[in-house]
Design a protein around this motif. Structure first.
Motif, PDB file in Angstrom:
ATOM      1  N   PHE A   1     -46.759 -20.435 -88.091  1.00  0.00           N
ATOM      2  CA  PHE A   1     -47.963 -20.385 -87.253  1.00  0.00           C
ATOM      3  C   PHE A   1     -48.135 -21.680 -86.469  1.00  0.00           C
ATOM      4  N   ILE A   2     -47.993 -22.807 -87.154  1.00  0.00           N
ATOM      5  CA  ILE A   2     -48.181 -24.089 -86.474  1.00  0.00           C
ATOM      6  C   ILE A   2     -47.147 -24.273 -85.370  1.00  0.00           C
ATOM      7  N   GLN A   3     -45.910 -23.857 -85.632  1.00  0.00           N
ATOM      8  CA  GLN A   3     -44.870 -23.986 -84.605  1.00  0.00           C
ATOM      9  C   GLN A   3     -45.168 -23.095 -83.397  1.00  0.00           C
ATOM     10  N   LYS A   4     -45.696 -21.899 -83.664  1.00  0.00           N
ATOM     11  CA  LYS A   4     -46.099 -21.012 -82.571  1.00  0.00           C
ATOM     12  C   LYS A   4     -47.237 -21.639 -81.773  1.00  0.00           C
ATOM     13  N   LEU A   5     -48.216 -22.209 -82.473  1.00  0.00           N
ATOM     14  CA  LEU A   5     -49.336 -22.882 -81.819  1.00  0.00           C
ATOM     15  C   LEU A   5     -48.847 -24.056 -80.984  1.00  0.00           C
TER      16      LEU A   5
ATOM     17  N   SER B   1     -70.173 -27.598 -81.765  1.00  0.00           N
ATOM     18  CA  SER B   1     -69.693 -26.237 -82.046  1.00  0.00           C
ATOM     19  C   SER B   1     -68.525 -26.271 -83.026  1.00  0.00           C
ATOM     20  N   SER B   2     -68.431 -25.220 -83.832  1.00  0.00           N
ATOM     21  CA  SER B   2     -67.308 -25.109 -84.760  1.00  0.00           C
ATOM     22  C   SER B   2     -66.993 -23.638 -84.988  1.00  0.00           C
ATOM     23  N   VAL B   3     -65.725 -23.369 -85.348  1.00  0.00           N
ATOM     24  CA  VAL B   3     -65.229 -21.995 -85.475  1.00  0.00           C
ATOM     25  C   VAL B   3     -64.489 -21.803 -86.791  1.00  0.00           C
ATOM     26  N   ILE B   4     -64.673 -20.643 -87.388  1.00  0.00           N
ATOM     27  CA  ILE B   4     -63.772 -20.188 -88.447  1.00  0.00           C
ATOM     28  C   ILE B   4     -63.060 -18.940 -87.943  1.00  0.00           C
ATOM     29  N   VAL B   5     -61.761 -18.926 -88.109  1.00  0.00           N
ATOM     30  CA  VAL B   5     -60.971 -17.731 -87.790  1.00  0.00           C
ATOM     31  C   VAL B   5     -60.540 -17.113 -89.111  1.00  0.00           C
TER      32      VAL B   5
ATOM     33  N   ALA C   1     -56.664 -15.698 -91.826  1.00  0.00           N
ATOM     34  CA  ALA C   1     -56.869 -15.616 -90.381  1.00  0.00           C
ATOM     35  C   ALA C   1     -55.917 -14.619 -89.731  1.00  0.00           C
ATOM     36  N   ASP C   2     -56.399 -14.014 -88.650  1.00  0.00           N
ATOM     37  CA  ASP C   2     -55.554 -13.220 -87.762  1.00  0.00           C
ATOM     38  C   ASP C   2     -54.868 -14.204 -86.812  1.00  0.00           C
ATOM     39  N   TRP C   3     -53.553 -14.232 -86.835  1.00  0.00           N
ATOM     40  CA  TRP C   3     -52.793 -15.190 -86.022  1.00  0.00           C
ATOM     41  C   TRP C   3     -53.164 -15.121 -84.548  1.00  0.00           C
ATOM     42  N   GLU C   4     -53.175 -13.924 -84.008  1.00  0.00           N
ATOM     43  CA  GLU C   4     -53.403 -13.769 -82.568  1.00  0.00           C
ATOM     44  C   GLU C   4     -54.782 -14.277 -82.168  1.00  0.00           C
ATOM     45  N   ILE C   5     -55.783 -13.946 -82.979  1.00  0.00           N
ATOM     46  CA  ILE C   5     -57.126 -14.438 -82.671  1.00  0.00           C
ATOM     47  C   ILE C   5     -57.152 -15.961 -82.749  1.00  0.00           C
ATOM     48  N   ALA C   6     -56.522 -16.527 -83.770  1.00  0.00           N
ATOM     49  CA  ALA C   6     -56.498 -17.981 -83.922  1.00  0.00           C
ATOM     50  C   ALA C   6     -55.851 -18.652 -82.716  1.00  0.00           C
ATOM     51  N   LEU C   7     -54.727 -18.117 -82.289  1.00  0.00           N
ATOM     52  CA  LEU C   7     -54.026 -18.695 -81.141  1.00  0.00           C
ATOM     53  C   LEU C   7     -54.880 -18.595 -79.876  1.00  0.00           C
TER      54      LEU C   7
ATOM     55  N   LYS D   1     -54.217 -24.744 -96.127  1.00  0.00           N
ATOM     56  CA  LYS D   1     -52.889 -24.970 -96.724  1.00  0.00           C
ATOM     57  C   LYS D   1     -52.290 -23.673 -97.272  1.00  0.00           C
ATOM     58  N   ASN D   2     -53.133 -22.671 -97.534  1.00  0.00           N
ATOM     59  CA  ASN D   2     -52.652 -21.405 -98.093  1.00  0.00           C
ATOM     60  C   ASN D   2     -52.486 -20.305 -97.047  1.00  0.00           C
ATOM     61  N   LEU D   3     -52.530 -20.673 -95.776  1.00  0.00           N
ATOM     62  CA  LEU D   3     -52.265 -19.693 -94.721  1.00  0.00           C
ATOM     63  C   LEU D   3     -50.837 -19.165 -94.860  1.00  0.00           C
ATOM     64  N   LYS D   4     -50.678 -17.856 -94.861  1.00  0.00           N
ATOM     65  CA  LYS D   4     -49.349 -17.261 -94.999  1.00  0.00           C
ATOM     66  C   LYS D   4     -48.477 -17.667 -93.817  1.00  0.00           C
TER      67      LYS D   4
END
Length: 398
Positions: A255-259, A323-327, A217-223, A247-250
């Motif tokens: 990322f979770i803390q930023k979110l 609705s559902s999304v994949i980033v 995923a692109d972090w910015e798009i996900a956020l 679980k394998n997101l770099k």
């Protein structure tokens, strides 16, 4: 049931309605203020849907104007066949007849949904909630004025001032013909209508929408997608309630803390599963049943999944089918996700907030159906029709 009005008459009524809404703007807002002040509940999403301001009146006007410009959805040829014996056979769209719309809180439904049903050639029965009674009655009075201006019977649009027991009695034993019922509201309303209705019901079901943050995923798009989906309008059925992190997101923890930081800026309560709740600031949820819940509140669940297949399985188990999304930056993973997730709308790198008739180019919506028949997702003007077979002969027998 009234005889089908010509498309010219239907369009003229809609144009009249747009003008009347504008001319009565201040009175509509003032009457709505009475409803707002009388509302004594603590449901913030209900209160949000109840409110009418200048922007909301503008949306009502735009809905009526747009409907008046659309092609007639009735009488559209969908199929033709000439039999070997000379019979000419056509299948054309037809109005349902009488549509009952049962809804909570939202006075704009009295314009948009009723307008779609009316343009589709249907008689309209409106049963709004007690919390928006004054607003709804004012708007219906404008509908009646718009009809009278064209010499058309006000019976085309009727407001049913029923309490719950009267509504149940009407559903179980209608005192007039009802061909289709559209409930717009929470799960309790929908269950109530399905339990008691004696005719077809279009289910505008729960949202409980998911965003899956793929390992690529692109972090910015996900956020952006998560924050917009969760915070832009919590009362909407297209809001986000659940986030699944691969679980394998770099740099997953970062990322979770930023979110979390961005969500907390909007005072969103954050809950997590066994893996994510180990992070400071995420409280563990107490029961797995929370995955089923639609929040309609500043509340979100963040969980971890193994891979795309696990994300799809989780969404198909727990979501409301909305609705559902994949980033992700990986096109193949996006394709697999979108083909296998069982929701009415599937997204790649975009917010669920677009699941809406206006945003999908339909010019408005009667409801967003989570059933698979007869129409799935946003139900616009062209979907609020059934069909009829026209057969032309000159004495053929079989």
């Amino acid at each position: 049931m009234n005889t089908l009005l010509s498309i010219e008459k239907r369009n003229a009524v809609l144009r009249n309605m747009a003008k009347l809404l504008d001319q009565n703007r201040e009175e509509i807002i003032a009457i709505n203020k009475v409803d707002l002040e009388a509302y004594n509940g603590d449901d913030i999403s209900m209160f949000d849907r109840l409110k009418v301001n200048d922007a909301k009146v503008d949306e009502m006007i735009a809905a009526a104007q747009h409907l008046a410009l659309q092609q007639d959805p009735v009488g559209v040829e969908r199929f033709s066949f000439e039999h070997e014996n000379g019979l000419k056979i056509y299948n054309r769209t037809a109005s349902f007849g009488t549509v009952l719309i049962i809804y909570e809180s939202r006075p704009d439904v009295t314009v948009e949904a009723a307008g779609i049903a009316f343009k589709s050639g249907n008689n309209i029965l409106l049963k709004g909630g007690k919390e928006s009674l004054n607003s709804n009655k004012k708007i219906v009075s404008l509908w009646h004025e718009a009809l009278k201006m064209e010499g058309v019977s006000t019976d085309w649009i009727t407001y049913l001032e029923f309490d719950r027991s009267e509504t149940q009695a009407f559903l179980e034993n209608p005192t007039r013909q009802v061909d289709l019922i559209v409930p717009r509201g929470g799960e309790r309303l929908i269950a109530f209508v399905k339990q008691h209705a004696q005719c077809p019901v279009i289910v505008s079901g729960r949202g409980n929408n998911f965003v899956y943050v793929h390992k690529d995923a692109d972090w910015e798009i996900a956020l952006q997608v998560i924050i917009n989906g969760k915070t832009a309008k919590i009362s909407a059925c297209n809001a986000v309630d659940k986030v699944l992190i691969d679980k394998n997101l770099k740099d997953k923890t970062a990322f979770i803390q930023k979110l979390m930081t961005e969500l907390q800026a909007f005072d969103v309560t954050i809950l997590g599963d066994e893996q994510t709740s180990k992070l400071s600031g995420i409280s563990p949820f107490e029961n797995e049943a929370i995955w089923y819940q639609e929040f309609l509140d500043f509340k979100i669940v963040i969980g971890e999944v193994e891979n795309v297949d696990a994300a799809v399985a989780k969404i198909n188990t727990y979501s409301g089918g909305h609705s559902s999304v994949i980033v992700t930056k990986d096109e193949a993973s996006a394709k697999g996700f979108m083909e296998n997730v069982d929701t009415a709308a599937v997204y790649h790198n975009a917010s669920t907030r677009f699941t809406d008739g206006g945003q999908f180019g339909l010019g408005g919506e009667l409801a967003i159906s989570t059933d698979k028949l007869h129409q799935r997702g946003p139900i616009g003007l062209q979907h609020l029709v059934t069909n009829k077979w026209y057969v032309y002969g000159n004495g053929q027998t079989r």
